[in-house]
Scaffold this motif. Structure first.
Motif, PDB file in Angstrom:
ATOM      1  N   ASN A 266       0.823  -1.204   0.000  1.00 14.85           N
ATOM      2  CA  ASN A 266       0.000   0.000   0.000  1.00 14.85           C
ATOM      3  C   ASN A 266       0.860   1.257   0.000  1.00 14.85           C
ATOM      4  N   ALA A 267       1.932   1.205  -0.781  1.00 15.20           N
ATOM      5  CA  ALA A 267       2.798   2.364  -0.982  1.00 15.20           C
ATOM      6  C   ALA A 267       2.727   2.777  -2.447  1.00 15.20           C
ATOM      7  N   GLN A 268       3.257   3.940  -2.747  1.00 11.93           N
ATOM      8  CA  GLN A 268       3.252   4.460  -4.109  1.00 11.93           C
ATOM      9  C   GLN A 268       4.655   4.414  -4.702  1.00 11.93           C
ATOM     10  N   ARG A 269       4.711   4.331  -6.018  1.00 16.10           N
ATOM     11  CA  ARG A 269       5.981   4.355  -6.726  1.00 16.10           C
ATOM     12  C   ARG A 269       6.150   5.693  -7.433  1.00 16.10           C
ATOM     13  N   ALA A 270       7.232   6.378  -7.131  1.00 12.69           N
ATOM     14  CA  ALA A 270       7.592   7.595  -7.858  1.00 12.69           C
ATOM     15  C   ALA A 270       8.427   7.193  -9.065  1.00 12.69           C
ATOM     16  N   ARG A 271       8.000   7.620 -10.239  1.00  8.05           N
ATOM     17  CA  ARG A 271       8.597   7.153 -11.484  1.00  8.05           C
ATOM     18  C   ARG A 271       9.784   8.030 -11.900  1.00  8.05           C
ATOM     19  N   VAL A 272      10.862   7.843 -11.171  1.00  4.42           N
ATOM     20  CA  VAL A 272      12.092   8.590 -11.455  1.00  4.42           C
ATOM     21  C   VAL A 272      12.634   8.232 -12.831  1.00  4.42           C
ATOM     22  N   ALA A 273      12.596   6.956 -13.188  1.00  4.89           N
ATOM     23  CA  ALA A 273      13.103   6.532 -14.494  1.00  4.89           C
ATOM     24  C   ALA A 273      12.354   7.227 -15.621  1.00  4.89           C
ATOM     25  N   ASP A 274      11.048   7.373 -15.471  1.00  2.53           N
ATOM     26  CA  ASP A 274      10.277   8.077 -16.490  1.00  2.53           C
ATOM     27  C   ASP A 274      10.655   9.556 -16.546  1.00  2.53           C
ATOM     28  N   ALA A 275      10.917  10.149 -15.375  1.00  3.37           N
ATOM     29  CA  ALA A 275      11.286  11.570 -15.331  1.00  3.37           C
ATOM     30  C   ALA A 275      12.562  11.834 -16.116  1.00  3.37           C
ATOM     31  N   LEU A 276      13.465  10.848 -16.157  1.00  2.00           N
ATOM     32  CA  LEU A 276      14.700  10.982 -16.921  1.00  2.00           C
ATOM     33  C   LEU A 276      14.626  10.280 -18.273  1.00  2.00           C
ATOM     34  N   ARG A 277      13.410   9.949 -18.695  1.00  2.00           N
ATOM     35  CA  ARG A 277      13.143   9.416 -20.048  1.00  2.00           C
ATOM     36  C   ARG A 277      13.951   8.144 -20.328  1.00  2.00           C
ATOM     37  N   ASP A 278      14.016   7.252 -19.357  1.00  2.00           N
ATOM     38  CA  ASP A 278      14.851   6.058 -19.471  1.00  2.00           C
ATOM     39  C   ASP A 278      14.525   5.192 -20.684  1.00  2.00           C
ATOM     40  N   ASP A 279      13.271   5.180 -21.097  1.00  2.00           N
ATOM     41  CA  ASP A 279      12.868   4.287 -22.184  1.00  2.00           C
ATOM     42  C   ASP A 279      12.792   4.986 -23.539  1.00  2.00           C
ATOM     43  N   ASP A 280      13.180   6.249 -23.599  1.00  2.00           N
ATOM     44  CA  ASP A 280      13.072   7.021 -24.828  1.00  2.00           C
ATOM     45  C   ASP A 280      14.366   6.895 -25.634  1.00  2.00           C
TER      46      ASP A 280
END
Length: 339
Positions: A266-280
């Motif tokens: 019941n915790a949340q995930r902060a999407r740091v990888a997305d913030a740095l465009r890891d999959d782009d």
């Protein structure tokens, strides 16, 4: 480390406890001195899926705003809004930068503190217990930093119990030190990665579960995933490009597991990888590095990996992006689309 899943199973029907069953299956033959079966990347991903299934079955929503008749209750609650923030984890949570050392009131934690002070309309008392070099194992057993309670885990539990009901937010950044040593010299050490993944599989459910138990059901807990600093290897010829691709696969598995295991607690995930465009992987023209994938450019711009230090840590820009990822989760609350 099964206590978090046991708590869920005690509250919800047994058929919803796929992750616990899978954990038991993996550990059934383990002795006190047995490290357990190796966890491959494919196994890592399947475990993440099982954790997600538990989380979806539980279906708890944290931080969702009320409507209609709840307005009066919200106004009353505002007078007693929790105003403490507890930061936990490794050197990223400690705000480390090469040549500067730790900055526990800076980094992403400092930015989140300032946001909470603005959002809550009062000063936030931030306590940062993060420890540079901390792994999931040392967080549980100690060994990196000194705490009166012995380990960072026990110090966190003591703080949360002492201030129960006063804590607005707990953040945790943990796991990279279990596996980042496996990407050295422009190549991925797969046996090392398997060993590190196994440690995360054993330790993270316990850590997340114990935090939830100590904090109580209503405290917001946000756990960050990680950007992939080893994308910078792309700049080192064909072998570096191959290593960058391998590291990307490993980081996808890590992100999925952190997200699904956090959700089960019941915790949340902060999407740091997305913030740095890891999959782009879109090719862009960079004035310094030439034509490179956007994710490589983002790592070079927001970390120290493309400097002479070759350091994995975020710079000031990178820490602001990490803070934005945490704040985004604070603002949206836990939803069925997260992890």
């Amino acid at each position: 480390d099964l206590r978090a899943i046991d708590d869920i199973c005690a509250r919800y029907s047994a058929r919803r406890c796929q992750l616990r069953a899978q954990l038991r299956q993996d550990r059934g033959a383990r002795t006190s001195n047995d490290e357990g079966p190796p966890v491959t990347i494919s196994r890592f991903r399947s475990l993440a899926s099982a954790a997600a299934a538990v989380a979806l079955a539980v279906g708890v929503t944290v931080g969702a705003g009320g409507t209609g008749g709840q307005d009066a209750a919200q106004a009353t609650a505002a007078a007693t809004t929790p105003t403490r923030y507890l930061a936990l984890g490794d050197s990223l949570a400690a705000g480390y930068q090469p040549g500067r050392g730790d900055a526990k009131t800076g980094g992403y934690v400092g930015s989140v503190d300032r946001y909470l002070t603005w959002k809550l309309g009062r000063n936030v008392a931030t306590t940062n217990l993060a420890c540079s070099g901390e792994s999931s194992t040392t967080m549980l057993l100690a060994g990196k930093c000194s705490y009166r309670e012995g380990s960072q885990m026990r110090a966190a539990e003591a703080f949360l119990r002492q201030h129960r009901g006063e804590v607005a937010l707990v953040t945790l950044t943990l796991g990279a030190n279990d596996i980042q040593r496996c990407a050295r010299g422009g190549a991925i050490d797969l046996p090392c990665l398997t060993d590190g993944a196994g440690k995360l599989f054993r330790n993270l459910p316990e850590i997340y579960g114990r935090l939830r138990a100590a904090a109580g059901p209503d405290t917001r807990i946000i756990i960050t995933d990680y950007y992939n600093p080893f994308l910078a290897s792309w700049l080192s010829g064909q072998s570096g490009k191959d290593a960058a691709k391998q590291s990307a696969l490993a980081n996808v598995a890590l992100k999925e597991y952190i997200g699904a295991t956090a959700r089960a607690a019941n915790a949340q995930r902060a999407r740091v990888a997305d913030a740095l465009r890891d999959d782009d992987t879109t090719l862009v023209s960079d004035p310094t590095y030439g034509e490179v994938p956007r994710n490589v450019q983002m790592i070079c711009t927001n970390t120290w990996m493309c400097t002479d230090t070759k350091d994995i840590h975020a710079n000031d820009k990178g820490y602001r992006l990490m803070a934005n990822a945490v704040i985004a989760q604070w603002r949206t609350g836990l939803t069925t689309t997260n992890p």
